[in-house]
Write a protein that holds these residues in place. Structure first.
Motif: not given
Ligand code: CA
Ligand code: C2E
Ligand code: CA
Length: 272
Positions: A140-141, A196
């Motif tokens: 993530d991220d 995202e």
């Molecule tokens: Ca994220």
């Protein structure tokens, strides 16, 4: 606490490919508190692992409930924080929840923050256990931590989720150069790429050009509560099913083609 779902789509076909489970806190007056306001407190107080487990359990049960009712479900990814991954018996506990509700493992994925992994070789073993049981792991991220390249080389991920801050660089020369090489690098390492925080058509076009696999963002949909998410999946399914009219058109076309073929056969046999 309520679990909301934000859909993810294929960048090329715009088909629904999954969703992310995101927690919200409903106050007694009905107001919703976003996770950014309570998660940092929970991380400090040590409640975060109980919350993560609650969200995971809820997502598993909801998926199984939908599956049992014949809904065409896609995988749901659940966020797992650093403290939870380092907790005792996390793999047994999480796989135990999945198995006790009878959900096939491919319907649940885990999102791990890049910063939770950096420099920790032992975490690779934990993630590998999840992966070998069929639970996919998403980083993530990506792009917000400080040791991204080292963590990429640990080979314990299936998907790279590129952070919104890199997506926001689309439209600027340097930002696009960076994103181009991040996608290219991820692809060379055999990773699935999800972008995202996609908010604009121009970002989507760029990501399509760069052959990014999936997209998630307000452009396609904001997070939805479970009821709306279900409605959304059903409508989506309906929309992408061939309609009755197109089914009829299709069967008429096939019938006409068959008659044409039969007529051709009859003509050729008459000629013989
Ligand atoms: Ca994220
Ligand atoms: P995240 O995991 O990076 O989740 C994506 C966040 O970006 C979500 O915010 C989502 O609503 C937001 N977002 C998605 N698309 C867009 C977009 O196009 N534009 C903008 N401006 N924002 C977009 P949310 O739901 O407020 O969650 C914030 C963070 O809270 C999450 O970031 C995640 O780190 C954390 N979180 C949420 N649920 C959980 C949970 O169950 N456990 C843990 N440990 N963390 C959670
Ligand atoms: Ca996430």
């Amino acid at each position: 606490f309520e679990v909301w779902y934000q859909p993810k789509y294929s960048a090329s076909t715009k088909k629904l490919v999954g969703s992310e489970a995101l927690v919200r806190w409903r106050e007694t007056d009905g107001k919703l508190i976003p996770p950014g306001r309570f998660i940092p407190l929970f991380e400090r107080d040590g409640y975060i692992s109980r919350l993560d487990e609650y969200v995971f359990r809820e997502a598993c049960h909801k998926q199984k409930y939908w599956l049992d009712r014949g809904i065409k479900i896609c995988p749901v990814s659940v966020n797992i924080s650093r403290a939870t991954i380092y907790g005792a018996n996390v793999v047994d506990k999480y796989l135990g929840i999945l198995d006790s509700c009878g959900l096939p493992h491919q319907y649940i994925q885990l999102e791990v923050l890049e910063s939770a992994i950096s420099g920790k070789a032992d975490i690779a073993k934990i993630l590998e256990k999840f992966r070998s049981s069929g639970v996919r792991i998403l980083m993530d991220d990506f792009g917000t931590g400080y040791s991204s390249l080292a963590t990429l080389n640990m080979h314990c991920f299936d998907t790279l989720k590129i952070d919104k801050s890199l997506i926001d660089g689309i439209g600027q020369k340097d930002g696009e150069t960076l994103l181009h090489y991040v996608i290219k690098m991820g692809r060379h390492l055999g990773l699935h790429i999800t972008a995202e925080g996609v908010e604009h058509e121009s970002q989507l076009s760029y990501l399509q050009e760069q052959k990014c696999d999936d997209i998630q963002g307000f452009l396609m949909s904001k997070p939805l509560n479970a009821e709306d998410a279900l409605e959304f999946v059903k409508q989506y399914d309906e929309l992408h099913k061939p309609s009755r009219q197109s089914l009829e058109e299709n069967s008429n076309k096939l019938a006409a083609e068959r008659m044409e073929r039969e007529k051709g056969n009859a003509d050729s046999s008459a000629n013989v």
